[in-house]
Design a protein around this motif. Sequence first.
Motif, PDB file in Angstrom:
ATOM      1  N   THR A 145      51.116  -7.876  35.186  1.00 44.93           N
ATOM      2  CA  THR A 145      50.054  -8.749  35.364  1.00 44.93           C
ATOM      3  C   THR A 145      50.141  -9.432  36.794  1.00 44.93           C
ATOM      4  O   THR A 145      49.283  -9.890  37.342  1.00 44.93           O
ATOM      5  N   HIS A 146      51.442  -9.482  37.265  1.00 41.13           N
ATOM      6  CA  HIS A 146      51.633 -10.029  38.497  1.00 41.13           C
ATOM      7  C   HIS A 146      51.852  -9.100  39.765  1.00 41.13           C
ATOM      8  O   HIS A 146      52.565  -9.332  40.514  1.00 41.13           O
ATOM      9  N   LEU A 147      51.490  -7.594  39.638  1.00 42.67           N
ATOM     10  CA  LEU A 147      51.477  -6.832  40.443  1.00 42.67           C
ATOM     11  C   LEU A 147      52.848  -6.316  40.767  1.00 42.67           C
ATOM     12  O   LEU A 147      53.147  -5.630  41.837  1.00 42.67           O
ATOM     13  N   LYS A 148      53.477  -6.426  39.746  1.00 41.32           N
ATOM     14  CA  LYS A 148      55.016  -5.856  39.979  1.00 41.32           C
ATOM     15  C   LYS A 148      55.164  -4.582  39.421  1.00 41.32           C
ATOM     16  O   LYS A 148      54.527  -4.395  38.307  1.00 41.32           O
ATOM     17  N   GLU A 149      55.657  -3.706  39.982  1.00 43.48           N
ATOM     18  CA  GLU A 149      55.838  -2.205  39.577  1.00 43.48           C
ATOM     19  C   GLU A 149      56.599  -2.203  38.448  1.00 43.48           C
ATOM     20  O   GLU A 149      57.675  -2.556  38.186  1.00 43.48           O
ATOM     21  N   LYS A 150      56.082  -1.543  37.309  1.00 37.53           N
ATOM     22  CA  LYS A 150      56.629  -0.970  35.931  1.00 37.53           C
ATOM     23  C   LYS A 150      57.119   0.365  35.908  1.00 37.53           C
ATOM     24  O   LYS A 150      58.435   0.644  35.615  1.00 37.53           O
ATOM     25  N   ALA A 151      56.370   1.180  36.351  1.00 35.48           N
ATOM     26  CA  ALA A 151      56.954   2.677  36.735  1.00 35.48           C
ATOM     27  C   ALA A 151      56.004   3.326  37.654  1.00 35.48           C
ATOM     28  O   ALA A 151      55.019   2.711  38.219  1.00 35.48           O
ATOM     29  N   HIS A 152      56.445   4.469  38.305  1.00 40.53           N
ATOM     30  CA  HIS A 152      55.596   5.160  39.001  1.00 40.53           C
ATOM     31  C   HIS A 152      55.750   6.602  38.627  1.00 40.53           C
ATOM     32  O   HIS A 152      56.795   7.087  38.288  1.00 40.53           O
ATOM     33  N   TYR A 153      54.658   7.164  39.213  1.00 39.50           N
ATOM     34  CA  TYR A 153      54.851   8.623  38.686  1.00 39.50           C
ATOM     35  C   TYR A 153      54.016   9.535  39.812  1.00 39.50           C
ATOM     36  O   TYR A 153      53.338   8.965  40.748  1.00 39.50           O
ATOM     37  N   ASP A 154      54.526  10.819  40.319  1.00 42.14           N
ATOM     38  CA  ASP A 154      54.129  11.522  41.236  1.00 42.14           C
ATOM     39  C   ASP A 154      52.641  11.939  41.048  1.00 42.14           C
ATOM     40  O   ASP A 154      52.224  12.312  39.712  1.00 42.14           O
ATOM     41  N   VAL A 155      51.733  12.046  41.805  1.00 42.52           N
ATOM     42  CA  VAL A 155      50.301  12.629  41.695  1.00 42.52           C
ATOM     43  C   VAL A 155      50.198  13.685  42.834  1.00 42.52           C
ATOM     44  O   VAL A 155      50.651  13.586  44.094  1.00 42.52           O
ATOM     45  N   PRO A 156      49.767  14.838  42.261  1.00 40.90           N
ATOM     46  CA  PRO A 156      49.815  15.967  42.914  1.00 40.90           C
ATOM     47  C   PRO A 156      48.807  16.377  44.026  1.00 40.90           C
ATOM     48  O   PRO A 156      48.669  17.285  44.507  1.00 40.90           O
ATOM     49  N   GLY A 157      47.789  15.379  44.450  1.00 41.12           N
ATOM     50  CA  GLY A 157      47.059  15.470  45.336  1.00 41.12           C
ATOM     51  C   GLY A 157      46.277  14.114  45.690  1.00 41.12           C
ATOM     52  O   GLY A 157      46.786  13.189  45.560  1.00 41.12           O
ATOM     53  N   ILE A 158      45.194  14.353  46.238  1.00 39.13           N
ATOM     54  CA  ILE A 158      44.312  12.961  46.769  1.00 39.13           C
ATOM     55  C   ILE A 158      43.910  12.342  45.752  1.00 39.13           C
ATOM     56  O   ILE A 158      43.045  12.933  44.981  1.00 39.13           O
ATOM     57  N   PRO A 159      44.099  11.057  45.620  1.00 33.77           N
ATOM     58  CA  PRO A 159      43.719  10.253  44.467  1.00 33.77           C
ATOM     59  C   PRO A 159      42.279  10.245  44.375  1.00 33.77           C
ATOM     60  O   PRO A 159      41.560   9.992  45.552  1.00 33.77           O
ATOM     61  N   SER A 160      41.611  10.300  43.291  1.00 31.82           N
ATOM     62  CA  SER A 160      40.135  10.153  43.075  1.00 31.82           C
ATOM     63  C   SER A 160      39.839   9.218  42.009  1.00 31.82           C
ATOM     64  O   SER A 160      38.720   8.347  42.462  1.00 31.82           O
ATOM     65  N   ARG A 161      40.266   8.950  41.006  1.00 31.84           N
ATOM     66  CA  ARG A 161      39.684   8.024  39.906  1.00 31.84           C
ATOM     67  C   ARG A 161      41.084   7.474  39.200  1.00 31.84           C
ATOM     68  O   ARG A 161      41.884   8.070  39.133  1.00 31.84           O
ATOM     69  N   ALA A 162      40.796   6.340  38.754  1.00 31.54           N
ATOM     70  CA  ALA A 162      41.636   5.636  37.998  1.00 31.54           C
ATOM     71  C   ALA A 162      41.069   4.766  36.955  1.00 31.54           C
ATOM     72  O   ALA A 162      40.086   4.117  37.208  1.00 31.54           O
ATOM     73  N   ARG A 163      41.757   4.869  35.683  1.00 34.06           N
ATOM     74  CA  ARG A 163      41.442   3.774  34.676  1.00 34.06           C
ATOM     75  C   ARG A 163      42.615   3.450  33.849  1.00 34.06           C
ATOM     76  O   ARG A 163      43.581   4.104  33.761  1.00 34.06           O
ATOM     77  N   VAL A 164      42.247   2.203  33.190  1.00 32.31           N
ATOM     78  CA  VAL A 164      43.273   1.612  31.984  1.00 32.31           C
ATOM     79  C   VAL A 164      42.584   1.595  30.907  1.00 32.31           C
ATOM     80  O   VAL A 164      41.339   1.198  30.831  1.00 32.31           O
ATOM     81  N   SER A 165      43.075   1.550  29.511  1.00 30.69           N
ATOM     82  CA  SER A 165      42.531   1.608  28.501  1.00 30.69           C
ATOM     83  C   SER A 165      42.187   0.027  28.277  1.00 30.69           C
ATOM     84  O   SER A 165      43.026  -0.777  28.658  1.00 30.69           O
ATOM     85  N   PRO A 166      41.235  -0.403  27.299  1.00 31.72           N
ATOM     86  CA  PRO A 166      40.862  -1.755  27.258  1.00 31.72           C
ATOM     87  C   PRO A 166      42.034  -2.540  26.443  1.00 31.72           C
ATOM     88  O   PRO A 166      42.178  -3.825  26.709  1.00 31.72           O
ATOM     89  N   THR A 167      43.153  -1.693  25.823  1.00 31.12           N
ATOM     90  CA  THR A 167      44.384  -2.562  25.387  1.00 31.12           C
ATOM     91  C   THR A 167      45.463  -2.812  26.414  1.00 31.12           C
ATOM     92  O   THR A 167      46.266  -3.475  26.385  1.00 31.12           O
ATOM     93  N   GLY A 168      45.194  -2.079  27.694  1.00 29.34           N
ATOM     94  CA  GLY A 168      46.343  -2.060  28.436  1.00 29.34           C
ATOM     95  C   GLY A 168      47.553  -1.116  28.330  1.00 29.34           C
ATOM     96  O   GLY A 168      48.676  -1.111  29.032  1.00 29.34           O
ATOM     97  N   HIS A 169      47.186  -0.401  27.261  1.00 34.30           N
ATOM     98  CA  HIS A 169      48.495   0.709  26.766  1.00 34.30           C
ATOM     99  C   HIS A 169      48.437   1.962  27.453  1.00 34.30           C
ATOM    100  O   HIS A 169      49.349   2.624  27.482  1.00 34.30           O
ATOM    101  N   LEU A 170      47.087   2.302  27.774  1.00 41.53           N
ATOM    102  CA  LEU A 170      47.098   3.689  28.464  1.00 41.53           C
ATOM    103  C   LEU A 170      46.482   3.616  29.953  1.00 41.53           C
ATOM    104  O   LEU A 170      45.758   2.711  30.146  1.00 41.53           O
ATOM    105  N   ALA A 171      47.014   4.373  30.668  1.00 41.09           N
ATOM    106  CA  ALA A 171      46.557   4.706  32.146  1.00 41.09           C
ATOM    107  C   ALA A 171      46.181   5.981  32.570  1.00 41.09           C
ATOM    108  O   ALA A 171      46.869   6.884  31.812  1.00 41.09           O
ATOM    109  N   ALA A 172      45.270   6.295  33.277  1.00 39.27           N
ATOM    110  CA  ALA A 172      44.985   7.667  33.611  1.00 39.27           C
ATOM    111  C   ALA A 172      44.422   7.701  35.165  1.00 39.27           C
ATOM    112  O   ALA A 172      44.080   6.831  35.672  1.00 39.27           O
ATOM    113  N   TRP A 173      44.872   8.767  35.745  1.00 38.70           N
ATOM    114  CA  TRP A 173      44.336   9.086  37.040  1.00 38.70           C
ATOM    115  C   TRP A 173      43.837  10.512  37.274  1.00 38.70           C
ATOM    116  O   TRP A 173      44.377  11.307  36.707  1.00 38.70           O
TER     117      TRP A 173
END
Length: 339
Positions: free
Chosen positions: A122-150
Amino acid sequence: MTVRNRLLVLLAAILALAAVAGASILHASARADRRNETQPDGPKVTSGRLALTTPAHMIFRNMAWGPHRDELTTVPTSAPAGPRIASGVKCLRFYAAAGTGVCLQAVHGPVSDTYRALILDTHLKEKAHYDVPGIPSRARVSPTGHLAAWTAFVGGDSYAGTNFSTRTAIVDVRTGDLTPTLESFRVIKNNRPYHSADANFWGVTFAPDDRTFYATLATKGRTYLVRGDLRTKTVTTLHENVECPSLSPDGTSIAYKKRVRGLPKDAPWHLYVLNLRTMHETPLSEPRSVDDQAVWRDAHTLVYALPGDYGADLYEIPSDGTGKPRRMSTAAVSPAFVD
């Protein structure tokens, strides 16, 4: 023409091309330098603290020229064109919900850039990071905050006639359980198992049950809205000609961009809303082509980006097909709304 004259002509052509190239480099460099200068007619941006749970605020990527360009910034929802507070965190794509953020970043290297997805608290501190295999296009988080997609654009897939395709990942931010590509899911098309080497996905949007999601499936030159199930690892086609879906807060409708015949190839999309119960499509009153994954500001309003003087501007429009589009914020993209 003598050999000597031919050589002189060739030398003159080379010098002319070198001059053009040099001028282009200088122009690009000067423009890049100007991007670091605050524009007198641009929005006011100052450094400060930003939280993903501050009520009645919009958080977005600031594109205004100046020292805070590309940083996550916030404004009150009631004053989207007002002064901005910048966080210092830079993102190419961003989304947040329930105190969880996903930030797609470029990592600048000596030869080329690589990309990564940051999971933020919530304070923009990094919790984890993952490699992304190309140029970023879309990003979403679930309404619960439990899931993220890119989603990222990637190259090298032999089946892709345009020499690129997309790769979409989903992660459970609580456990770190990562699905690196939705291409591993089983596809059900027209109530039958479907297999094709060219199938790829983009534009995830989540339901609040931490199981169901919607996305775009592209195959054989067509696109489909699919409903995904994270437990059974299946996706099922629901409707054709749907790209970049966005589920409404009540879960009854999907906003999306649809290819419309007769429009230019480089600007073929119009915004629509699909009723998931009846499959009735409602065209929205935005006449311009929208290449974005729209965001529901509330149950009746959609927000999306269109090209602007400094990259992109945000517009809002009623979701029932009435009204007119209204520019709500300049030099901004990737919004997320906190109730």
